[in-house]
Design a protein around this motif. Structure first.
Motif, PDB file in Angstrom:
ATOM      1  N   GLU A   3       0.628  -1.224   0.021  1.00 19.80           N
ATOM      2  CA  GLU A   3      -0.139  -0.119   0.050  1.00 19.80           C
ATOM      3  C   GLU A   3       0.656   1.197  -0.092  1.00 19.80           C
ATOM      4  OE1 GLU A   3      -3.226   2.253   3.126  1.00 19.80           O
ATOM      5  OE2 GLU A   3      -3.331  -0.258   2.736  1.00 19.80           O
ATOM      6  N   ALA A   4       1.907   1.103   0.856  1.00 21.78           N
ATOM      7  CA  ALA A   4       2.811   2.452   0.835  1.00 21.78           C
ATOM      8  C   ALA A   4       3.451   2.791  -0.706  1.00 21.78           C
ATOM      9  CB  ALA A   4       3.920   2.013   1.520  1.00 21.78           C
ATOM     10  N   THR A   5       3.548   1.892  -1.432  1.00 23.77           N
ATOM     11  CA  THR A   5       4.095   2.252  -2.954  1.00 23.77           C
ATOM     12  C   THR A   5       3.106   2.951  -3.820  1.00 23.77           C
ATOM     13  OG1 THR A   5       5.354   0.184  -2.780  1.00 23.77           O
ATOM     14  CG2 THR A   5       4.783   0.960  -5.020  1.00 23.77           C
ATOM     15  N   ILE A   6       1.677   2.516  -3.393  1.00 23.01           N
ATOM     16  CA  ILE A   6       0.510   3.118  -4.037  1.00 23.01           C
ATOM     17  C   ILE A   6       0.380   4.598  -3.471  1.00 23.01           C
ATOM     18  CG2 ILE A   6      -1.787   3.049  -4.428  1.00 23.01           C
ATOM     19  CD1 ILE A   6      -1.586  -0.379  -4.608  1.00 23.01           C
ATOM     20  N   GLU A   7       0.477   4.574  -2.231  1.00 18.82           N
ATOM     21  CA  GLU A   7       0.440   6.005  -1.651  1.00 18.82           C
ATOM     22  C   GLU A   7       1.449   6.805  -2.044  1.00 18.82           C
ATOM     23  OE1 GLU A   7       0.352   8.104   2.560  1.00 18.82           O
ATOM     24  OE2 GLU A   7       1.272   6.106   2.565  1.00 18.82           O
ATOM     25  N   ARG A   8       2.566   6.451  -2.293  1.00 18.18           N
ATOM     26  CA  ARG A   8       3.927   7.327  -2.770  1.00 18.18           C
ATOM     27  C   ARG A   8       3.512   7.975  -4.373  1.00 18.18           C
ATOM     28  NH1 ARG A   8       6.873   4.019   0.151  1.00 18.18           N
ATOM     29  NH2 ARG A   8       7.601   2.678  -1.735  1.00 18.18           N
ATOM     30  N   HIS A   9       2.714   6.885  -5.146  1.00 19.63           N
ATOM     31  CA  HIS A   9       2.384   7.330  -6.616  1.00 19.63           C
ATOM     32  C   HIS A   9       1.333   8.407  -6.361  1.00 19.63           C
ATOM     33  CE1 HIS A   9       2.362   6.825 -10.516  1.00 19.63           C
ATOM     34  NE2 HIS A   9       1.032   6.533 -10.553  1.00 19.63           N
ATOM     35  N   LEU A  10       0.166   7.983  -5.626  1.00 16.60           N
ATOM     36  CA  LEU A  10      -0.859   9.076  -5.464  1.00 16.60           C
ATOM     37  C   LEU A  10      -0.175  10.370  -5.224  1.00 16.60           C
ATOM     38  CD1 LEU A  10      -3.790   9.660  -5.115  1.00 16.60           C
ATOM     39  CD2 LEU A  10      -3.661   9.232  -2.835  1.00 16.60           C
ATOM     40  N   VAL A  11       0.673  10.520  -4.109  1.00 16.23           N
ATOM     41  CA  VAL A  11       0.984  11.926  -3.774  1.00 16.23           C
ATOM     42  C   VAL A  11       1.785  12.500  -4.862  1.00 16.23           C
ATOM     43  CG1 VAL A  11       2.926  13.106  -2.360  1.00 16.23           C
ATOM     44  CG2 VAL A  11       1.199  11.275  -1.308  1.00 16.23           C
ATOM     45  N   ARG A  12       2.526  11.669  -5.597  1.00 13.76           N
ATOM     46  CA  ARG A  12       3.446  12.258  -6.818  1.00 13.76           C
ATOM     47  C   ARG A  12       2.543  12.596  -7.963  1.00 13.76           C
ATOM     48  NH1 ARG A  12       7.320   8.539  -6.847  1.00 13.76           N
ATOM     49  NH2 ARG A  12       5.921   6.789  -7.569  1.00 13.76           N
ATOM     50  N   MET A  13       1.521  11.893  -8.002  1.00 11.87           N
ATOM     51  CA  MET A  13       0.359  12.438  -9.151  1.00 11.87           C
ATOM     52  C   MET A  13      -0.457  13.500  -8.734  1.00 11.87           C
ATOM     53  SD  MET A  13       0.899  10.551 -11.811  1.00 11.87           S
ATOM     54  CE  MET A  13      -0.481  10.755 -12.905  1.00 11.87           C
ATOM     55  N   VAL A  14      -0.768  13.528  -7.602  1.00 12.91           N
ATOM     56  CA  VAL A  14      -1.448  14.768  -6.997  1.00 12.91           C
ATOM     57  C   VAL A  14      -0.666  16.174  -7.032  1.00 12.91           C
ATOM     58  CG1 VAL A  14      -2.641  15.877  -4.929  1.00 12.91           C
ATOM     59  CG2 VAL A  14      -3.063  13.335  -5.579  1.00 12.91           C
ATOM     60  N   LYS A  15       0.909  15.985  -6.701  1.00 17.45           N
ATOM     61  CA  LYS A  15       1.426  16.977  -6.757  1.00 17.45           C
ATOM     62  C   LYS A  15       1.675  17.449  -8.102  1.00 17.45           C
ATOM     63  CE  LYS A  15       3.523  16.766  -2.233  1.00 17.45           C
ATOM     64  NZ  LYS A  15       3.302  17.760  -1.685  1.00 17.45           N
ATOM     65  N   ARG A  16       2.044  16.505  -9.144  1.00 22.31           N
ATOM     66  CA  ARG A  16       2.084  16.882 -10.479  1.00 22.31           C
ATOM     67  C   ARG A  16       1.078  17.519 -10.934  1.00 22.31           C
ATOM     68  NH1 ARG A  16       3.692  11.980 -14.051  1.00 22.31           N
ATOM     69  NH2 ARG A  16       5.492  12.194 -12.687  1.00 22.31           N
ATOM     70  N   THR A  89      -4.395   0.186  -7.352  1.00 21.44           N
ATOM     71  CA  THR A  89      -3.409  -0.127  -8.173  1.00 21.44           C
ATOM     72  C   THR A  89      -2.814   1.088  -8.606  1.00 21.44           C
ATOM     73  OG1 THR A  89      -4.855  -0.089 -10.059  1.00 21.44           O
ATOM     74  CG2 THR A  89      -4.528  -2.099  -9.163  1.00 21.44           C
ATOM     75  N   ILE A  90      -1.690   1.315  -9.086  1.00 21.41           N
ATOM     76  CA  ILE A  90      -0.961   2.347  -9.658  1.00 21.41           C
ATOM     77  C   ILE A  90      -1.843   2.798 -11.221  1.00 21.41           C
ATOM     78  CG2 ILE A  90       0.975   3.210 -11.087  1.00 21.41           C
ATOM     79  CD1 ILE A  90       2.730   1.776  -8.603  1.00 21.41           C
ATOM     80  N   GLU A  91      -2.087   1.828 -11.641  1.00 23.16           N
ATOM     81  CA  GLU A  91      -2.858   2.068 -12.879  1.00 23.16           C
ATOM     82  C   GLU A  91      -4.338   2.931 -12.677  1.00 23.16           C
ATOM     83  OE1 GLU A  91       0.036  -0.946 -13.448  1.00 23.16           O
ATOM     84  OE2 GLU A  91      -1.643  -0.934 -12.063  1.00 23.16           O
ATOM     85  N   PHE A  95      -4.954   6.297 -14.370  1.00 23.73           N
ATOM     86  CA  PHE A  95      -6.202   6.462 -15.298  1.00 23.73           C
ATOM     87  C   PHE A  95      -7.009   7.896 -14.993  1.00 23.73           C
ATOM     88  CE2 PHE A  95     -10.746   5.784 -16.550  1.00 23.73           C
ATOM     89  CZ  PHE A  95     -10.739   5.851 -17.799  1.00 23.73           C
ATOM     90  N   PHE A  96      -7.203   7.924 -13.690  1.00 23.64           N
ATOM     91  CA  PHE A  96      -7.808   8.803 -13.105  1.00 23.64           C
ATOM     92  C   PHE A  96      -7.195  10.143 -13.432  1.00 23.64           C
ATOM     93  CE2 PHE A  96      -8.588  12.081  -9.568  1.00 23.64           C
ATOM     94  CZ  PHE A  96      -9.851  12.197  -9.633  1.00 23.64           C
TER      95      PHE A  96
END
Length: 100
Positions: A3-16, A89-91, A95-96
């Protein structure tokens, strides 16, 4: 993947996308979503009655299922007009954010 990997990706995408992510602790509300996403511009979300500049996110490990208390809390929030997304998932996150 955890889950932590997915969380890091969410944070990265939101900030982007120009937004912010906050970890939320709910006192006395077991099962409530634990991430608050703040965006500078409205986003359209499938379960929302309207577009908003914030929404809650519940993250799960890939294939992870919501616990009954999580399903209950998410339903209460959605019935009140609050947007809640569940990603496992990261996917899904990609997609979102590609739909913005």
């Amino acid at each position: 993947m955890i889950e932590a990997t997915i969380e890091r990706h969410l944070v990265r995408m939101v900030k982007r996308a120009g937004g912010e992510v906050r970890k939320v602790r709910w006192i006395g509300r077991r099962g409530a979503p634990d991430r608050l996403v703040l965006m500078k511009s409205p986003v359209s979300i499938e379960h929302a009655a309207h577009s908003s500049c914030f929404f809650f996110v519940e993250l799960k490990r890939p294939g992870g299922k919501l616990r009954p208390e999580q399903e209950r809390e998410i339903a209460i929030l959605r019935e009140s007009g609050v947007s809640v997304l569940v990603f496992d998932t990261i996917e899904q996150i990609n997609f979102f954010f590609s739909e913005r």
